[in-house]
Write a protein that holds these residues in place. Sequence first.
Motif, PDB file in Angstrom:
ATOM      1  N   GLY A   8       0.808  -1.204   0.000  1.00  0.00           N
ATOM      2  CA  GLY A   8       0.000   0.000   0.000  1.00  0.00           C
ATOM      3  C   GLY A   8       0.844   1.259   0.000  1.00  0.00           C
ATOM      4  N   GLN A   9       1.905   1.256   0.799  1.00  0.00           N
ATOM      5  CA  GLN A   9       2.766   2.431   0.861  1.00  0.00           C
ATOM      6  C   GLN A   9       3.526   2.628  -0.457  1.00  0.00           C
ATOM      7  OE1 GLN A   9       5.067   1.575   4.361  1.00  0.00           O
ATOM      8  NE2 GLN A   9       3.498   2.339   5.758  1.00  0.00           N
ATOM      9  N   ALA A  10       4.033   1.522  -1.015  1.00  0.00           N
ATOM     10  CA  ALA A  10       4.746   1.617  -2.288  1.00  0.00           C
ATOM     11  C   ALA A  10       3.805   2.075  -3.401  1.00  0.00           C
ATOM     12  CB  ALA A  10       5.368   0.269  -2.650  1.00  0.00           C
ATOM     13  N   GLY A  11       2.568   1.572  -3.367  1.00  0.00           N
ATOM     14  CA  GLY A  11       1.590   1.983  -4.372  1.00  0.00           C
ATOM     15  C   GLY A  11       1.306   3.468  -4.319  1.00  0.00           C
ATOM     16  N   PRO A  21      10.242   8.815 -10.134  1.00  0.00           N
ATOM     17  CA  PRO A  21       9.290   8.999 -11.245  1.00  0.00           C
ATOM     18  C   PRO A  21       7.954   8.339 -10.938  1.00  0.00           C
ATOM     19  CG  PRO A  21      11.416   8.156 -12.023  1.00  0.00           C
ATOM     20  CD  PRO A  21      11.426   8.048 -10.536  1.00  0.00           C
ATOM     21  N   PRO A  22       6.852   8.964 -11.316  1.00  0.00           N
ATOM     22  CA  PRO A  22       5.545   8.352 -11.086  1.00  0.00           C
ATOM     23  C   PRO A  22       5.307   7.163 -12.010  1.00  0.00           C
ATOM     24  CG  PRO A  22       5.297  10.388 -12.334  1.00  0.00           C
ATOM     25  CD  PRO A  22       6.745  10.295 -11.953  1.00  0.00           C
ATOM     26  N   ASP A  23       4.607   6.188 -11.510  1.00  0.00           N
ATOM     27  CA  ASP A  23       4.174   5.043 -12.307  1.00  0.00           C
ATOM     28  C   ASP A  23       2.760   4.694 -11.839  1.00  0.00           C
ATOM     29  OD1 ASP A  23       3.694   2.659 -13.609  1.00  0.00           O
ATOM     30  OD2 ASP A  23       5.707   1.844 -13.275  1.00  0.00           O
ATOM     31  N   PRO A  24       1.752   5.472 -12.300  1.00  0.00           N
ATOM     32  CA  PRO A  24       0.409   5.305 -11.764  1.00  0.00           C
ATOM     33  C   PRO A  24      -0.188   3.922 -12.001  1.00  0.00           C
ATOM     34  CG  PRO A  24       0.416   6.829 -13.626  1.00  0.00           C
ATOM     35  CD  PRO A  24       1.837   6.574 -13.265  1.00  0.00           C
ATOM     36  N   ILE A  25       0.152   3.284 -13.103  1.00  0.00           N
ATOM     37  CA  ILE A  25      -0.419   1.965 -13.369  1.00  0.00           C
ATOM     38  C   ILE A  25       0.110   0.941 -12.371  1.00  0.00           C
ATOM     39  CG2 ILE A  25      -0.524   0.070 -15.024  1.00  0.00           C
ATOM     40  CD1 ILE A  25      -0.656   2.176 -17.241  1.00  0.00           C
ATOM     41  N   LYS A  26       1.419   0.945 -12.153  1.00  0.00           N
ATOM     42  CA  LYS A  26       1.976   0.032 -11.161  1.00  0.00           C
ATOM     43  C   LYS A  26       1.487   0.395  -9.755  1.00  0.00           C
ATOM     44  CE  LYS A  26       6.255  -2.210  -9.684  1.00  0.00           C
ATOM     45  NZ  LYS A  26       7.738  -2.292  -9.877  1.00  0.00           N
ATOM     46  N   GLY A  27       1.393   1.699  -9.483  1.00  0.00           N
ATOM     47  CA  GLY A  27       0.883   2.134  -8.188  1.00  0.00           C
ATOM     48  C   GLY A  27      -0.532   1.647  -7.955  1.00  0.00           C
ATOM     49  N   TYR A  28      -1.366   1.742  -8.982  1.00  0.00           N
ATOM     50  CA  TYR A  28      -2.751   1.281  -8.894  1.00  0.00           C
ATOM     51  C   TYR A  28      -2.794  -0.212  -8.590  1.00  0.00           C
ATOM     52  CZ  TYR A  28      -7.707   1.032 -10.360  1.00  0.00           C
ATOM     53  OH  TYR A  28      -9.073   0.860 -10.406  1.00  0.00           O
ATOM     54  N   ASP A  29      -1.962  -0.973  -9.298  1.00  0.00           N
ATOM     55  CA  ASP A  29      -1.950  -2.428  -9.092  1.00  0.00           C
ATOM     56  C   ASP A  29      -1.551  -2.786  -7.666  1.00  0.00           C
ATOM     57  OD1 ASP A  29      -2.717  -2.760 -11.716  1.00  0.00           O
ATOM     58  OD2 ASP A  29      -0.700  -3.260 -12.454  1.00  0.00           O
ATOM     59  N   LEU A  30      -0.544  -2.092  -7.143  1.00  0.00           N
ATOM     60  CA  LEU A  30      -0.104  -2.374  -5.782  1.00  0.00           C
ATOM     61  C   LEU A  30      -1.162  -1.966  -4.748  1.00  0.00           C
ATOM     62  CD1 LEU A  30       3.650  -1.294  -5.973  1.00  0.00           C
ATOM     63  CD2 LEU A  30       2.782  -3.606  -5.564  1.00  0.00           C
ATOM     64  N   LEU A  31      -1.820  -0.845  -4.988  1.00  0.00           N
ATOM     65  CA  LEU A  31      -2.877  -0.413  -4.080  1.00  0.00           C
ATOM     66  C   LEU A  31      -4.047  -1.390  -4.100  1.00  0.00           C
ATOM     67  CD1 LEU A  31      -2.820   3.427  -4.792  1.00  0.00           C
ATOM     68  CD2 LEU A  31      -2.273   2.331  -2.610  1.00  0.00           C
ATOM     69  N   GLU A  32      -4.396  -1.872  -5.287  1.00  0.00           N
ATOM     70  CA  GLU A  32      -5.458  -2.880  -5.383  1.00  0.00           C
ATOM     71  C   GLU A  32      -5.097  -4.138  -4.599  1.00  0.00           C
ATOM     72  OE1 GLU A  32      -8.383  -3.134  -9.129  1.00  0.00           O
ATOM     73  OE2 GLU A  32      -6.310  -3.700  -9.554  1.00  0.00           O
ATOM     74  N   ALA A  34      -3.061  -4.407  -2.072  1.00  0.00           N
ATOM     75  CA  ALA A  34      -3.113  -4.124  -0.640  1.00  0.00           C
ATOM     76  C   ALA A  34      -4.560  -4.018  -0.162  1.00  0.00           C
ATOM     77  CB  ALA A  34      -2.360  -2.835  -0.339  1.00  0.00           C
ATOM     78  N   CYS A  35      -5.408  -3.428  -0.983  1.00  0.00           N
ATOM     79  CA  CYS A  35      -6.823  -3.296  -0.625  1.00  0.00           C
ATOM     80  C   CYS A  35      -7.464  -4.665  -0.456  1.00  0.00           C
ATOM     81  CB  CYS A  35      -7.547  -2.475  -1.691  1.00  0.00           C
ATOM     82  SG  CYS A  35      -9.327  -2.280  -1.396  1.00  0.00           S
ATOM     83  N   ARG A  36      -7.172  -5.580  -1.365  1.00  0.00           N
ATOM     84  CA  ARG A  36      -7.727  -6.934  -1.261  1.00  0.00           C
ATOM     85  C   ARG A  36      -7.286  -7.628   0.022  1.00  0.00           C
ATOM     86  NH1 ARG A  36      -6.531  -7.049  -6.908  1.00  0.00           N
ATOM     87  NH2 ARG A  36      -4.596  -8.188  -6.482  1.00  0.00           N
ATOM     88  N   ALA A  37      -6.150  -7.170   0.572  1.00  0.00           N
ATOM     89  CA  ALA A  37      -5.641  -7.730   1.824  1.00  0.00           C
ATOM     90  C   ALA A  37      -6.079  -6.892   3.033  1.00  0.00           C
ATOM     91  CB  ALA A  37      -4.117  -7.822   1.777  1.00  0.00           C
ATOM     92  N   GLU A  38      -7.131  -6.090   2.843  1.00  0.00           N
ATOM     93  CA  GLU A  38      -7.748  -5.321   3.926  1.00  0.00           C
ATOM     94  C   GLU A  38      -6.857  -4.222   4.485  1.00  0.00           C
ATOM     95  OE1 GLU A  38      -9.339  -8.046   6.813  1.00  0.00           O
ATOM     96  OE2 GLU A  38     -10.776  -8.895   5.377  1.00  0.00           O
ATOM     97  N   GLN A  39      -6.063  -3.639   3.614  1.00  0.00           N
ATOM     98  CA  GLN A  39      -5.345  -2.413   3.963  1.00  0.00           C
ATOM     99  C   GLN A  39      -6.257  -1.252   3.549  1.00  0.00           C
ATOM    100  OE1 GLN A  39      -2.245  -2.108   5.534  1.00  0.00           O
ATOM    101  NE2 GLN A  39      -2.525  -4.294   5.889  1.00  0.00           N
ATOM    102  N   TRP A  40      -7.008  -0.740   4.509  1.00  0.00           N
ATOM    103  CA  TRP A  40      -8.134   0.132   4.173  1.00  0.00           C
ATOM    104  C   TRP A  40      -7.705   1.467   3.578  1.00  0.00           C
ATOM    105  CZ3 TRP A  40     -11.173  -3.467   3.678  1.00  0.00           C
ATOM    106  CH2 TRP A  40     -11.385  -4.452   4.644  1.00  0.00           C
ATOM    107  N   GLN A  41      -6.568   2.013   4.005  1.00  0.00           N
ATOM    108  CA  GLN A  41      -6.114   3.265   3.389  1.00  0.00           C
ATOM    109  C   GLN A  41      -5.772   3.047   1.928  1.00  0.00           C
ATOM    110  OE1 GLN A  41      -6.076   6.513   4.810  1.00  0.00           O
ATOM    111  NE2 GLN A  41      -5.878   6.898   2.616  1.00  0.00           N
ATOM    112  N   ALA A  42      -5.250   1.873   1.598  1.00  0.00           N
ATOM    113  CA  ALA A  42      -4.978   1.544   0.194  1.00  0.00           C
ATOM    114  C   ALA A  42      -6.278   1.531  -0.608  1.00  0.00           C
ATOM    115  CB  ALA A  42      -4.265   0.203   0.078  1.00  0.00           C
ATOM    116  N   CYS A  43      -7.360   1.020  -0.019  1.00  0.00           N
ATOM    117  CA  CYS A  43      -8.659   1.035  -0.694  1.00  0.00           C
ATOM    118  C   CYS A  43      -9.096   2.473  -0.972  1.00  0.00           C
ATOM    119  CB  CYS A  43      -9.711   0.335   0.150  1.00  0.00           C
ATOM    120  SG  CYS A  43      -9.442  -1.422   0.420  1.00  0.00           S
ATOM    121  N   ALA A  44      -8.903   3.360   0.015  1.00  0.00           N
ATOM    122  CA  ALA A  44      -9.263   4.763  -0.180  1.00  0.00           C
ATOM    123  C   ALA A  44      -8.431   5.390  -1.291  1.00  0.00           C
ATOM    124  CB  ALA A  44      -9.071   5.533   1.130  1.00  0.00           C
ATOM    125  N   ASN A  45      -7.144   5.071  -1.313  1.00  0.00           N
ATOM    126  CA  ASN A  45      -6.263   5.659  -2.319  1.00  0.00           C
ATOM    127  C   ASN A  45      -6.588   5.165  -3.723  1.00  0.00           C
ATOM    128  OD1 ASN A  45      -4.930   7.051  -0.307  1.00  0.00           O
ATOM    129  ND2 ASN A  45      -3.242   5.612  -0.148  1.00  0.00           N
TER     130      ASN A  45
END
Length: 200
Positions: A8-11, A21-32, A34-45
């Motif tokens: 979630g933090q890396a995302g 450098p930004p990498d929004p696609i990879k960031g999105y994948d990592l946040l997703e 983390a969200c599936r693993a119940e990292q709730w701030q990642a879900c918000a992001n």
Amino acid sequence: MDSMEACGQAGALLATGTGGPPDPIKGYDLLERACRAEQWQACANVGVMARDGLAHDADRAAARDYFGMACDGGIASACNDLGIMWMQLSDRSGDERWRDPALLVFIASCDGGDGAGCSNAARQLREGRGVPTDLVRAHDLAVRGCEANSARACLLASDMRGAGEGVEGDAETARALRQKACDLGQSSACAGVDASARQD
């Protein structure tokens, strides 16, 4: 190494380009992930990214799902974001049934300490947007939002206090609330403070 908090933090870092450098696609994948693993701030992001189309095409339905998970997980700002999306859905579709759940998540946001959620709940109850008007509760929520440093909530509480809506009218308290709104950056409140001072 399966640390979902790290995902979630890396995302978030990749999505925003913080520290590199930004990498929004990879960031999105990592946040997703983390969200599936119940990292709730990642879900918000990832909800923000889905709503605003920051990695892929905007997907409002997915954004509402992500905000809903984050809200259920206790992320107050996500509850407010979800409420705004429910209200927008009602505005676009003309279907008023989304306004009740909007109020519920605005109040959940307020209960979680998010002043914007208090402000939005207060406004909805004051205006009766899809819910019964309740001026007493609207004023109480606006005051709570002001205490949580929402400039809009302070301005709303000031207007209601000055007009005696849901509470006994009190010009001095109304001015103090408007001054706080001004101090918090609500420029329209500053003109009101100046005008009331001149009247004295």
